[in-house]
Design a protein around this motif. Sequence first.
Motif, PDB file in Angstrom:
ATOM      1  N   ARG A 147      -8.744 -12.659  -9.393  1.00  0.00           N
ATOM      2  CA  ARG A 147      -8.426 -11.534  -9.064  1.00  0.00           C
ATOM      3  C   ARG A 147      -6.978 -11.443  -8.273  1.00  0.00           C
ATOM      4  O   ARG A 147      -6.727 -12.572  -7.455  1.00  0.00           O
ATOM      5  N   ILE A 148      -6.431 -10.339  -8.287  1.00  0.00           N
ATOM      6  CA  ILE A 148      -5.295  -9.787  -7.635  1.00  0.00           C
ATOM      7  C   ILE A 148      -5.114  -8.974  -6.297  1.00  0.00           C
ATOM      8  O   ILE A 148      -5.575  -8.402  -6.099  1.00  0.00           O
ATOM      9  N   VAL A 149      -4.919 -10.413  -4.790  1.00  0.00           N
ATOM     10  CA  VAL A 149      -5.207  -9.714  -4.047  1.00  0.00           C
ATOM     11  C   VAL A 149      -3.899  -9.863  -3.370  1.00  0.00           C
ATOM     12  O   VAL A 149      -2.734  -9.852  -3.248  1.00  0.00           O
ATOM     13  N   ARG A 150      -3.560  -7.861  -3.204  1.00  0.00           N
ATOM     14  CA  ARG A 150      -2.339  -7.094  -3.376  1.00  0.00           C
ATOM     15  C   ARG A 150      -3.182  -6.593  -1.591  1.00  0.00           C
ATOM     16  O   ARG A 150      -3.778  -6.395  -0.304  1.00  0.00           O
ATOM     17  N   ALA A 151      -0.803  -7.420  -0.958  1.00  0.00           N
ATOM     18  CA  ALA A 151      -0.604  -7.057   0.939  1.00  0.00           C
ATOM     19  C   ALA A 151      -0.682  -4.838   1.193  1.00  0.00           C
ATOM     20  O   ALA A 151      -0.923  -4.484  -0.199  1.00  0.00           O
ATOM     21  N   SER A 152      -0.753  -4.473   1.392  1.00  0.00           N
ATOM     22  CA  SER A 152      -0.996  -2.591   2.331  1.00  0.00           C
ATOM     23  C   SER A 152      -0.245  -2.423   1.542  1.00  0.00           C
ATOM     24  O   SER A 152       0.237  -1.109   1.136  1.00  0.00           O
ATOM     25  N   ASN A 153       1.492  -3.505   1.324  1.00  0.00           N
ATOM     26  CA  ASN A 153       2.790  -2.641   1.092  1.00  0.00           C
ATOM     27  C   ASN A 153       2.641  -2.507   0.075  1.00  0.00           C
ATOM     28  O   ASN A 153       3.717  -2.321  -1.089  1.00  0.00           O
ATOM     29  N   GLY A 154       1.775  -2.878  -1.134  1.00  0.00           N
ATOM     30  CA  GLY A 154       1.768  -2.753  -2.810  1.00  0.00           C
ATOM     31  C   GLY A 154       1.752  -4.291  -3.311  1.00  0.00           C
ATOM     32  O   GLY A 154       1.619  -4.350  -4.380  1.00  0.00           O
TER      33      GLY A 154
END
Length: 479
Positions: A147-154
């Motif tokens: 799964r791609i875990v994205r940070a809040s900045n995208g």
Amino acid sequence: MADNNLAVIVLAAGQGTRMKSALPKILHPLAGVPIVGHVLATARKLEPAHVVVVVRHERDAVAATVTELMPEAVVVDQDDIAGTGRAVEVAISALPRGFDGDVVVVSGDVPLLNASTLSQLIEAHRAGDAAATILSAFFDDATGYGRIVRASNGYVDRIVEQKDATLAELDITEINSGTYVFRLKELREQLVLVGTDNTQGEKYLTDVVGLLRESGSGVTAVPVSESWIVAGINDRVQLAETARRLNQIIVTGWQLAGVTVRDPRTTWIDLDVTIGEDVELLPGTMLIGPTAIERGAIIGPDTSLDSCEVGEGATVRRTDATLAVIGAGASVGPFAYLRPGTILGADGKIGTFVETKNSKIGVGSKVPHLSYIGDTTIGEHTNIGAGGITANYDDLVKNRTEIGSHVHSGSHNVFVAPVRIGDGAKTGAGTVVRKDVPAGALAITVASQRNMIGWVEANRSGTESAAAAAAANEGTDTA
Ligand code: UD1
Ligand code: MG
């Protein structure tokens, strides 16, 4: 144009256990080309400076196929350390020292990934400043994928494998397709740091993503336009689904090029096939290998042609043919079996329940019904009577039969090879041709007919046959 700043790494060392097959997974054919061959063809379209293929499981078979399909590819062996990260590490070590460009990583079992998708990924990578660009996809059912875990900045924070994910992470529907572009320098630096402390005890390539972020480098993910493009093949269900999808693409391509396909779902066309305009393909047609169909031919229904050439305007119905050449305007079938080496001339005919092998049948010549023609040469405008058989095999060697032009053989002939029938000759019905027939001769071998009058009434009295004979003969002088 060649891209001197690009290397492509194809990961092909995995086991493919779910295929349950003696044949290595990535060698299973798809539209007539091994699965890995599709990946190599896509890699070639990018015109990279280097292609490296990592092998281990069934290495000799896989390496042989890779080398055959792409001689310019470098094949490297993965060692005992498992995992996609290790695979990429050994691949990198095979790149020339001076190379310092971008590295595309693809899996050998994702055959529908196309060059335009990869080119867009490379473009996106080069337009930004990320050290890695991941091709992602949104799957309703993401089971099994990282799964791609994205940070809040995208930006991408990390990739977590299914087996290592928390419940919250398992809800993420953006998955890692296993296709990436890396800047070589950063990739090399981070790979060294990747450990094997995970559920599978493997060196994960995906761990590079988190390490890059920790070191302050950017990582982005670009979702693919349609998820089937990145579908991998792990078992035979996925093999069939992928084959169906690829066939649909191939059939549509030919339809748009002017080929009538009556039933796309039952028409299977291999990648190496070529088809002319106004060809008609009827339901149940399989065109296999490097088969070439010239314009206006009608193929099917229920016909498979493997490595065949079919001339303009020919008709081939309910036929199974391999390595055969069918001339322009010729007619084949229904129910014909053309084995390798069959060459049928223009306007010729191989008809119903006819088997042919290693035989040349000349222009306008016909073998219309119930025949076996093997190791034979037939001239032009000759007609083989119904049931004509070439006895080409004397249980030791195969011998040839040579039949000239404008020959008419009677029904139910046997041509005992080696034997020659001259131009314009004729043979009677039931002839067993054991000796050459000179041009223009009539050959007959059957003994003349004797009628034993009254035999049935004398020997089968009391039967229905005898009664019928008696009734028919009543009042006639049968003596
Ligand atoms: C991998 C990704 C996962 C992603 C998925 C996409 C990792 C750790 N995980 O998982 O995030 O969602 O692909 O399909 O990378 N291979 C080798 N050497 C090895 C192991 C694998 O060459 O030691 C090759 C395989 O032949 C295959 C590819 O790498 O072509 C992917 O390996 P696979 O075992 O299928 O990885 P997944 O567990 O599916
Ligand atoms: Mg996989």
